[in-house]
Write a protein that holds these residues in place. Structure first.
Motif, PDB file in Angstrom:
ATOM      1  N   LEU A  94      -2.832   1.937   1.183  1.00 27.69           N
ATOM      2  CA  LEU A  94      -2.069   2.314   2.542  1.00 27.69           C
ATOM      3  C   LEU A  94      -0.844   1.026   2.465  1.00 27.69           C
ATOM      4  O   LEU A  94       0.183   1.515   2.955  1.00 27.69           O
ATOM      5  CB  LEU A  94      -2.453   2.442   3.609  1.00 27.69           C
ATOM      6  N   ARG A 122       3.208   9.043   2.244  1.00 25.50           N
ATOM      7  CA  ARG A 122       2.629   9.717   1.415  1.00 25.50           C
ATOM      8  C   ARG A 122       3.105  10.076   0.010  1.00 25.50           C
ATOM      9  O   ARG A 122       2.479   9.993  -0.883  1.00 25.50           O
ATOM     10  CB  ARG A 122       2.570  11.408   2.000  1.00 25.50           C
ATOM     11  N   LEU A 164       2.286   6.857  -1.692  1.00 26.39           N
ATOM     12  CA  LEU A 164       0.964   6.568  -2.222  1.00 26.39           C
ATOM     13  C   LEU A 164       0.868   7.162  -3.625  1.00 26.39           C
ATOM     14  O   LEU A 164       0.168   6.759  -4.491  1.00 26.39           O
ATOM     15  CB  LEU A 164       0.124   7.403  -1.305  1.00 26.39           C
ATOM     16  N   THR A 191      -4.747  10.988  -2.708  1.00 25.76           N
ATOM     17  CA  THR A 191      -4.529   9.582  -2.865  1.00 25.76           C
ATOM     18  C   THR A 191      -5.822   9.280  -3.919  1.00 25.76           C
ATOM     19  O   THR A 191      -5.609   8.537  -4.915  1.00 25.76           O
ATOM     20  CB  THR A 191      -5.059   8.629  -1.933  1.00 25.76           C
TER      21      THR A 191
END
Length: 217
Positions: free
Chosen positions: A106, A121, A124, A182
């Protein structure tokens, strides 16, 4: 980068004397000697040596042979065992979790998003495969890499793998879509880094990771 689970090391620290010796080694400005440990804790040198050796066996401390500081040449005396912590910190959990890996992903995604002008997002999906590829490249095979990350891979009977454990369990419960996406990107990177052609796919089922590995098509 290979995630760690230091359960054996943490188990060795269940003994109060070993916890005190470990703390002494962590706090010491210089590598810890048996004599210094015995004097600091008011215990026999043989007792200090015994517990320090057990901490080395458990991977908590690292031992080297060095001459006393400031001494060299003939008559300097024999090298002595000196002890230093094996790692900056110890991490362990059961079932195995790797929230430090989630935090690293993150944080790296946040940096990437800021640099590229995108959202976290999307970042990632860029960061997780690259991280997974580094883990995979340092592993013997896909099963070894997945086990290192805490996924607990099991053969599914058809050449694929079921991942029986989610290393990000609590996060996956709270932020399911984000963490599962993820997870998939990370496992895809692991497979690519190892060079395994089996296909990671999202296949959420209760009680296990949302990702499974399908056999080569």
């Amino acid at each position: 980068m290979r995630p760690r689970n230091d359960l054996d090391a943490l188990g060795a620290l269940g003994d109060p004397m070993r916890r005190r010796l470990y703390r002494l080694a962590v706090d010491s400005a210089e590598p810890l000697t048996r004599d210094a440990a015995a004097e600091a804790l008011g215990i026999p040198r043989s007792t200090a040596a015994f517990h320090l050796s057990r901490l080395v066996d458990a991977g908590v401390l690292v031992v080297e042979r060095r001459r006393p500081a400031g001494r060299g040449g003939p008559g300097a005396g024999r090298p002595a065992n000196v002890y230093t912590p094996a790692a900056d910190e110890l991490v362990g959990s059961l079932p195995e979790r790797h929230y430090e890996l989630a935090g690293e992903l993150l944080a790296a995604a946040a940096e990437h998003a800021e640099a590229e002008g995108t959202n976290v997002r999307r970042a990632l999906t860029h960061v997780a495969p690259r991280t997974g590829a580094r883990v995979g490249a340092g592993s013997e095979d896909l099963e070894d890499a997945l086990a290192t990350c805490g996924y607990d891979p099991r053969p599914d009977g058809s050449g694929g793998l079921t991942l029986e454990n989610c290393p990000f369990h609590t996060l996956a419960q709270r932020y399911t879509d984000l963490i599962c996406t993820t997870n998939l990107s990370l496992v895809e990177g692991i497979a690519a880094g190892v060079g395994d052609d089996r296909q990671p796919v999202l296949d959420p089922k209760p009680g296990r990771c949302c990702v499974t590995i399908r056999a080569e098509m």
